[in-house]
Design an enzyme around this catalytic site. Sequence first.
Site, PDB file in Angstrom:
ATOM      1  N   ASP A  96       0.865  -1.179   0.000  1.00  0.00           N
ATOM      2  CA  ASP A  96       0.000   0.000   0.000  1.00  0.00           C
ATOM      3  C   ASP A  96       0.905   1.233   0.000  1.00  0.00           C
ATOM      4  O   ASP A  96       1.588   1.508   0.981  1.00  0.00           O
ATOM      5  CB  ASP A  96      -0.897  -0.028   1.240  1.00  0.00           C
ATOM      6  N   HIS A  97       0.877   1.982  -1.100  1.00  0.00           N
ATOM      7  CA  HIS A  97       1.794   3.106  -1.250  1.00  0.00           C
ATOM      8  C   HIS A  97       1.439   4.287  -0.339  1.00  0.00           C
ATOM      9  O   HIS A  97       2.230   5.239  -0.223  1.00  0.00           O
ATOM     10  CB  HIS A  97       1.838   3.566  -2.707  1.00  0.00           C
ATOM     11  N   ARG A  98       0.275   4.253   0.299  1.00  0.00           N
ATOM     12  CA  ARG A  98      -0.028   5.269   1.298  1.00  0.00           C
ATOM     13  C   ARG A  98       0.838   5.068   2.548  1.00  0.00           C
ATOM     14  O   ARG A  98       1.184   6.014   3.254  1.00  0.00           O
ATOM     15  CB  ARG A  98      -1.504   5.209   1.711  1.00  0.00           C
TER      16      ARG A  98
END
Length: 472
Positions: free
Chosen positions: A442-444
């Site tokens: 998850d790039h968040r």
Amino acid sequence: MTTMTQASVREFKMPDVGEGLTEAEILKWYVKPGDTVTDGQVVCEVETAKAAVELPIPYDGVVRDLHFPEGTTVDVGTSIIAVDVSGGTAATGTAATGTAAAAEAPAAAPTAAAPAEEKKSVGSGRQPVLVGYGVATSSTKRRPRKGPEVAVAQASTALRTELNGHAPVAADTPRPLAKPPVRKLAKDLGVDLTTVTPSGPDGVITREDVHAAVAPPAPEPVTAPAVSVPPAPVSAYEAARETRIPIKGVRKATAQAMIGSAFTAPHVTEFVTVDVTRTMKLVEELKQDKEFAGLRVNPLLLIAKALLAAIRRNPDINASWDETAQEIVLKHYVNLGIAAATPRGLIVPNIKDAHAKTLPQLAESLGELVSTAREGKTSPAAMQAGTVTITNVGVFGVDTGTPILNPGESAILAVGSIKLQPWVHKGKVKPRQVTTLALSFDHRLVDGELGSKVLADVAAILEQPKRLITWA
């Protein structure tokens, strides 16, 4: 016809066997009407959106009715089985009728003594029994007698209707305000003044209000009807070439979860190809180790241990995104999910506190997880609260893939097939055991640097398994 007293019949309702589940499908009944059941006995197997679960009955008794057949999807909280817990047989035929008649006898008795009894109760200081709240109850209703008082009341009602132009209003409903000519107009037009919205001062109904009440409603705008294209008829030939399977249970839940994950968490996937020859040799050695006797030892075991070591070195990857609270939740434990293909679809049970397990303990937990999943006995609790997942697509001969995150998790590692390939080893081309790993995150939560470090650490351990000791 068999009858049962309400007090002796217990209705067992479909429970919520997971967190927030709303329905379950009845897969199989293990009992039938007339069977005797005991507290804790499994009576049926149901499939929820997470797993197949066996339901035990919580009391002793005799099964009287199964409310739904197998294959029916039932909402949580709906009664699915009725059990007579009286310990005896239900009354039937004449006996039941006699009992009902006996129950109604007190209500049918003359009530002439009621006033005297009421006076006696008041005089003695006791609260009189209100009508309808006595000890004996009955559903028998009597037709009221028509006496002089009734006739007078009916005549009065008819007179008020004649004068007002509408039926009398209940005592607690205010009488509409209108002048006599307006009431006469309402009567002639058949308008009930209680339904008219007044526009005059102080809420007085005017002649215009009465006329508006009988005016035809304004025509609704005409809209073109929706064109419904009927499905093309299916011939017997076409029907024989297709099979339609209802989307429900685990497969339906998986589809919804994957859609939610794919369009909520921004996925990034990175790949690395690694020489796992030494890992494969270690697997063979561990199979001969007495500590692993009777345990499942395979490459997945060491891959799982390598991922746990990488998480320990890079703990920020073990987190989740709380959209509601707008917080990043760092997990100080690892519930390691293992994707498992079952006849009902893909499920992801997880090993609780995998970070704290030794290698033999991890092997034991993996073996139990896989065997339970194949038998379709995975509990909903085993599929909740996962933090990181491994999916082994290599068992299908696939090199690798771009896995989708399990909802609520930050990373998932895909393991490809291990194949003998030409590889440069110590300056020479040699046949080596090689595989490709893919890490989606998850790039968040996880930037490229953190994701790359985790994937590189896993690859380094699999290339040199002794790092499991030096990095511990």
